[in-house]
Motif scaffolding. Structure first.
Motif, PDB file in Angstrom:
ATOM      1  N   LYS B 118      40.839  56.726  34.993  1.00 47.16           N
ATOM      2  CA  LYS B 118      41.137  56.592  33.563  1.00 47.16           C
ATOM      3  C   LYS B 118      41.851  55.272  33.268  1.00 47.16           C
ATOM      4  O   LYS B 118      41.585  54.651  32.247  1.00 47.16           O
ATOM      5  CB  LYS B 118      41.977  57.780  33.085  1.00 47.16           C
ATOM      6  CG  LYS B 118      41.123  59.047  32.924  1.00 47.16           C
ATOM      7  CD  LYS B 118      41.787  60.070  32.049  1.00 47.16           C
ATOM      8  CE  LYS B 118      40.835  61.248  31.818  1.00 47.16           C
ATOM      9  NZ  LYS B 118      41.541  62.378  31.172  1.00 47.16           N
ATOM     10  N   ARG B 119      42.714  54.821  34.197  1.00 48.56           N
ATOM     11  CA  ARG B 119      43.420  53.570  33.940  1.00 48.56           C
ATOM     12  C   ARG B 119      42.500  52.366  34.119  1.00 48.56           C
ATOM     13  O   ARG B 119      42.423  51.497  33.253  1.00 48.56           O
ATOM     14  CB  ARG B 119      44.637  53.431  34.871  1.00 48.56           C
ATOM     15  CG  ARG B 119      45.467  52.181  34.510  1.00 48.56           C
ATOM     16  CD  ARG B 119      46.758  52.059  35.297  1.00 48.56           C
ATOM     17  NE  ARG B 119      47.542  53.295  35.286  1.00 48.56           N
ATOM     18  CZ  ARG B 119      48.684  53.456  35.966  1.00 48.56           C
ATOM     19  NH1 ARG B 119      49.169  52.464  36.696  1.00 48.56           N
ATOM     20  NH2 ARG B 119      49.338  54.592  35.927  1.00 48.56           N
ATOM     21  N   LEU B 120      41.774  52.327  35.246  1.00 47.90           N
ATOM     22  CA  LEU B 120      41.050  51.097  35.603  1.00 47.90           C
ATOM     23  C   LEU B 120      39.627  51.045  35.067  1.00 47.90           C
ATOM     24  O   LEU B 120      39.101  49.972  34.813  1.00 47.90           O
ATOM     25  CB  LEU B 120      41.017  50.930  37.122  1.00 47.90           C
ATOM     26  CG  LEU B 120      42.375  50.885  37.842  1.00 47.90           C
ATOM     27  CD1 LEU B 120      42.170  50.641  39.323  1.00 47.90           C
ATOM     28  CD2 LEU B 120      43.279  49.803  37.240  1.00 47.90           C
ATOM     29  N   VAL B 121      38.979  52.192  34.894  1.00 44.77           N
ATOM     30  CA  VAL B 121      37.564  52.178  34.502  1.00 44.77           C
ATOM     31  C   VAL B 121      37.384  52.613  33.045  1.00 44.77           C
ATOM     32  O   VAL B 121      36.744  51.935  32.258  1.00 44.77           O
ATOM     33  CB  VAL B 121      36.713  53.073  35.441  1.00 44.77           C
ATOM     34  CG1 VAL B 121      35.231  52.962  35.106  1.00 44.77           C
ATOM     35  CG2 VAL B 121      36.953  52.712  36.908  1.00 44.77           C
ATOM     36  N   LEU B 122      37.961  53.751  32.690  1.00 47.49           N
ATOM     37  CA  LEU B 122      37.700  54.314  31.362  1.00 47.49           C
ATOM     38  C   LEU B 122      38.676  53.831  30.291  1.00 47.49           C
ATOM     39  O   LEU B 122      38.420  54.014  29.106  1.00 47.49           O
ATOM     40  CB  LEU B 122      37.737  55.856  31.426  1.00 47.49           C
ATOM     41  CG  LEU B 122      36.807  56.523  32.445  1.00 47.49           C
ATOM     42  CD1 LEU B 122      37.049  58.024  32.507  1.00 47.49           C
ATOM     43  CD2 LEU B 122      35.340  56.253  32.086  1.00 47.49           C
ATOM     44  N   ARG B 123      39.799  53.228  30.721  1.00 48.17           N
ATOM     45  CA  ARG B 123      40.849  52.771  29.787  1.00 48.17           C
ATOM     46  C   ARG B 123      41.305  53.910  28.869  1.00 48.17           C
ATOM     47  O   ARG B 123      41.330  53.788  27.654  1.00 48.17           O
ATOM     48  CB  ARG B 123      40.356  51.600  28.923  1.00 48.17           C
ATOM     49  CG  ARG B 123      39.677  50.485  29.697  1.00 48.17           C
ATOM     50  CD  ARG B 123      40.679  49.562  30.350  1.00 48.17           C
ATOM     51  NE  ARG B 123      40.030  48.617  31.248  1.00 48.17           N
ATOM     52  CZ  ARG B 123      40.675  47.827  32.110  1.00 48.17           C
ATOM     53  NH1 ARG B 123      41.980  47.866  32.190  1.00 48.17           N
ATOM     54  NH2 ARG B 123      40.026  47.009  32.887  1.00 48.17           N
ATOM     55  N   GLN B 124      41.579  55.048  29.493  1.00 48.97           N
ATOM     56  CA  GLN B 124      42.088  56.204  28.739  1.00 48.97           C
ATOM     57  C   GLN B 124      43.441  56.617  29.298  1.00 48.97           C
ATOM     58  O   GLN B 124      43.807  56.237  30.406  1.00 48.97           O
ATOM     59  CB  GLN B 124      41.139  57.400  28.889  1.00 48.97           C
ATOM     60  CG  GLN B 124      39.785  57.224  28.233  1.00 48.97           C
ATOM     61  CD  GLN B 124      38.821  58.349  28.596  1.00 48.97           C
ATOM     62  OE1 GLN B 124      39.183  59.294  29.290  1.00 48.97           O
ATOM     63  NE2 GLN B 124      37.581  58.238  28.129  1.00 48.97           N
ATOM     64  N   SER B 125      44.155  57.459  28.553  1.00 51.54           N
ATOM     65  CA  SER B 125      45.421  58.007  29.055  1.00 51.54           C
ATOM     66  C   SER B 125      45.127  59.201  29.938  1.00 51.54           C
ATOM     67  O   SER B 125      44.180  59.944  29.705  1.00 51.54           O
ATOM     68  CB  SER B 125      46.296  58.481  27.889  1.00 51.54           C
ATOM     69  OG  SER B 125      46.574  57.400  27.052  1.00 51.54           O
TER      70      SER B 125
END
Lengths: 223, 223
Positions: B118-125
């Motif tokens: 989520k942090r590095l690929v999807l840019r989500q919390s």
């Protein structure tokens, strides 16, 4: 005598049973529905999954279908199913993992959960969208099997191997539950038709899960 | 020279890398983030998962971490890690499957997906509830490891085996991502502390996934 904890529509147990049939290893079936999470079964296998095999006389307990297959491959010379060079053996194990992980997640698991567990254990209606998704995935998987069998006589190469047994195990469970559309999959259908006649597989095709009927063509090698 | 497709926080690749380290097999790392679903990688491995090992000179491609470990166990005599009697070997494979399936599903997979993907690929919390659940599951898993190590010197018996390598691989990924509470788990902590000093494991502990820092004690054998 080995005891084998299982239920008729467990694809992992089917893989083990076909292998035991090929190797002529005798066993006695013990019915276990993992979803009931029976205490004595969880004490034996904390993962709570079938198959488990127990040899009471020797005190041997075998858990996990891959570990069980490797055990009988190592201890029974007859009908080697993880065979060939180290690279061939790696390809066989890759394909077994493919069916046990990808095919299971995409096809056999949703079909078993929606059409068997919900009916017999949870008393719920199946989720139609999840079933449609599983049947769509099955078509993609049969395409991949067609591709493999266009290049090879058997799933992992020139000879039958544990990869074929794993494939037949998962496909037969999905087929029992009405999840396989055979039209257009020439190579896969010819391979499965031949597999259906094997002495190791016929007893499994004859079994029924009470309360759930397979399609009429399910047992028939000419389908 | 083998090429190994991987990313630093893949627990399955860590298991393979520790084994290759124990066996002194050389390899070259190739970075692959499976979540980007790169076409060339999917052509090589339709399952889309790391690790994959390629020996370009011989044209050998090895896929699936269990198949890869069995391959090197069969082809390299040094440091046997699936060892002992057939029953011992079954217990080793059961525990490897336990970590690769149960521990992965309960602990390492949710941590990697919530804190890395989520942090590095999807840019989500990250999903806080899912993280709490994973950390709670980790405690249950450490309880089980404590239980095993109360009866045995190593995870599967008297000697180190692939079960220890699989356990260290998954635990180290979860520990890197802050998912392990070591307090109260005496046996597990002593075992992991000793494991951290192994020559095969130290290079992995020294690696970093850019953008994500491990806890301060992560590399320290005295923690």
């Amino acid at each position: 005598m080995w005891q084998l904890y299982q239920f008729p529509l467990c694809p992992f147990t089917r893989k083990v049973r076909i292998l035991l049939g090929e190797k002529d290893v005798g066993y006695e079936l013990v019915r276990e529905i993992p979803w009931t999470r029976r205490d004595e079964f969880l004490d034996m296998n904390p993962a709570g999954q079938t198959p488990v095999m127990v040899d009471g006389e020797r005190g041997t307990v075998l858990i996990d279908s891959a570990a069980i297959c490797e055990y009988f491959e190592e201890t029974v010379d007859r009908a080697a199913m993880i065979n060939g060079s180290a690279a061939n053996r790696a390809e066989i194990r890759r394909l077994v993992a493919w069916f046990d992980t990808q095919f299971f997640r995409d096809v056999s698991q949703p079909l078993v959960e929606e059409r068997m567990v919900k009916r017999l254990v949870l008393r719920q209606s199946p989720n139609a969208a999840r079933l449609r998704e599983a049947m769509k995935s099955a078509i993609g998987h049969l395409d991949y099997i067609d591709y493999l069998l266009d290049h090879r006589k058997w799933m992992a190469g020139a000879t039958i191997s544990l990869a074929d047994l794993a494939a037949a195990a998962h496909i037969s469970v999905a087929d029992y539950l009405g999840g396989i559309d055979w039209s257009g999959h020439t190579h896969a259908k010819a391979w499965y038709s031949a597999f259906k006649s094997r002495r190791s597989f016929r007893p499994l095709l004859a079994e029924r899960m009470s309360g759930i009927e397979p399609p009429s063509y399910y047992e028939n090698p000419d389908f």
